[in-house]
Design a protein around this motif. Structure first.
Motif, PDB file in Angstrom:
ATOM      1  N   UNK A   5     -63.526  -0.147 133.215  1.00 46.61           N
ATOM      2  CA  UNK A   5     -63.220   0.395 131.888  1.00 46.61           C
ATOM      3  C   UNK A   5     -64.420   0.431 130.942  1.00 46.61           C
ATOM      4  N   UNK A   6     -65.338  -0.528 131.070  1.00 52.13           N
ATOM      5  CA  UNK A   6     -66.483  -0.545 130.155  1.00 52.13           C
ATOM      6  C   UNK A   6     -67.425   0.623 130.415  1.00 52.13           C
ATOM      7  N   UNK A   7     -67.544   1.060 131.667  1.00 55.22           N
ATOM      8  CA  UNK A   7     -68.407   2.207 131.949  1.00 55.22           C
ATOM      9  C   UNK A   7     -67.712   3.522 131.617  1.00 55.22           C
ATOM     10  N   UNK A  11     -66.666   8.394 128.544  1.00 56.58           N
ATOM     11  CA  UNK A  11     -65.730   9.404 129.046  1.00 56.58           C
ATOM     12  C   UNK A  11     -64.470   9.417 128.186  1.00 56.58           C
ATOM     13  N   UNK A  12     -63.969   8.237 127.856  1.00 59.34           N
ATOM     14  CA  UNK A  12     -62.795   8.148 126.989  1.00 59.34           C
ATOM     15  C   UNK A  12     -63.089   8.809 125.641  1.00 59.34           C
ATOM     16  N   UNK A  13     -64.262   8.552 125.103  1.00 59.78           N
ATOM     17  CA  UNK A  13     -64.641   9.164 123.829  1.00 59.78           C
ATOM     18  C   UNK A  13     -64.721  10.682 123.943  1.00 59.78           C
ATOM     19  N   UNK A  14     -65.255  11.173 125.046  1.00 63.08           N
ATOM     20  CA  UNK A  14     -65.353  12.618 125.258  1.00 63.08           C
ATOM     21  C   UNK A  14     -63.952  13.235 125.320  1.00 63.08           C
ATOM     22  N   UNK A  15     -63.046  12.578 126.018  1.00 63.87           N
ATOM     23  CA  UNK A  15     -61.690  13.102 126.141  1.00 63.87           C
ATOM     24  C   UNK A  15     -60.966  13.063 124.792  1.00 63.87           C
ATOM     25  N   UNK A  16     -61.204  12.030 124.007  1.00 59.01           N
ATOM     26  CA  UNK A  16     -60.607  11.967 122.670  1.00 59.01           C
ATOM     27  C   UNK A  16     -61.125  13.107 121.789  1.00 59.01           C
ATOM     28  N   UNK A  17     -62.430  13.402 121.903  1.00 55.45           N
ATOM     29  CA  UNK A  17     -62.976  14.536 121.140  1.00 55.45           C
ATOM     30  C   UNK A  17     -62.339  15.842 121.607  1.00 55.45           C
ATOM     31  N   UNK A  18     -62.155  15.982 122.922  1.00 55.49           N
ATOM     32  CA  UNK A  18     -61.528  17.190 123.467  1.00 55.49           C
ATOM     33  C   UNK A  18     -60.096  17.318 122.967  1.00 55.49           C
ATOM     34  N   UNK A  49     -63.608  18.759 129.024  1.00 58.78           N
ATOM     35  CA  UNK A  49     -62.768  18.106 130.024  1.00 58.78           C
ATOM     36  C   UNK A  49     -63.413  18.149 131.407  1.00 58.78           C
ATOM     37  N   UNK A  50     -64.045  19.275 131.739  1.00 60.33           N
ATOM     38  CA  UNK A  50     -64.762  19.358 133.017  1.00 60.33           C
ATOM     39  C   UNK A  50     -65.862  18.315 133.095  1.00 60.33           C
ATOM     40  N   UNK A  51     -66.623  18.194 132.026  1.00 62.41           N
ATOM     41  CA  UNK A  51     -67.708  17.208 132.015  1.00 62.41           C
ATOM     42  C   UNK A  51     -67.172  15.789 132.125  1.00 62.41           C
ATOM     43  N   UNK A  52     -66.049  15.530 131.500  1.00 59.67           N
ATOM     44  CA  UNK A  52     -65.429  14.205 131.616  1.00 59.67           C
ATOM     45  C   UNK A  52     -65.009  13.949 133.060  1.00 59.67           C
ATOM     46  N   UNK A  53     -64.438  14.942 133.692  1.00 59.56           N
ATOM     47  CA  UNK A  53     -64.034  14.805 135.085  1.00 59.56           C
ATOM     48  C   UNK A  53     -65.212  14.545 136.003  1.00 59.56           C
ATOM     49  N   UNK A  54     -66.292  15.294 135.814  1.00 53.76           N
ATOM     50  CA  UNK A  54     -67.484  15.075 136.633  1.00 53.76           C
ATOM     51  C   UNK A  54     -68.076  13.690 136.381  1.00 53.76           C
ATOM     52  N   UNK A  55     -68.030  13.238 135.145  1.00 53.77           N
ATOM     53  CA  UNK A  55     -68.545  11.901 134.832  1.00 53.77           C
ATOM     54  C   UNK A  55     -67.715  10.828 135.527  1.00 53.77           C
ATOM     55  N   UNK A  56     -66.404  11.017 135.564  1.00 53.16           N
ATOM     56  CA  UNK A  56     -65.535  10.056 136.242  1.00 53.16           C
ATOM     57  C   UNK A  56     -65.857  10.017 137.730  1.00 53.16           C
TER      58      UNK A  56
END
Length: 87
Positions: A5-7, A11-18, A49-56
């Protein structure tokens, strides 16, 4: 594999912005805004969202490889399927 979760904080922040951007798209539609403006914002949400997915996926792969697992333990077909699901 579970993600740390810490890493995942960026990604969580990016998804919240999305999510905020998507709320904006809904408001734009309800207000009858210009089609080009709506589509531009919707494309921005999609890219985020795509970038968040790739980051995950990349973080998960990195965790697999640095956790002492060898390459044989990485399910290549599963990783390929995940990458292609975002393509």
């Amino acid at each position: 594999m579970e993600l740390d979760p810490t890493t995942m904080t960026p990604v969580v922040n990016r998804i919240k912005r999305a999510r905020g951007q998507l709320d904006g798209v809904l408001r734009m539609l309800e207000e009858g805004r210009d089609c080009e403006d709506v589509v531009t914002q919707l494309a921005a949400v999609s890219r985020a969202l795509d970038r968040a997915g790739f980051a995950i996926i990349s973080t998960g792969l990195q965790q697999c490889l640095t956790a002492g697992d060898d390459l044989d333990s990485v399910d290549v077909k599963k990783m390929e399927k995940l990458f292609l699901s975002l393509a």
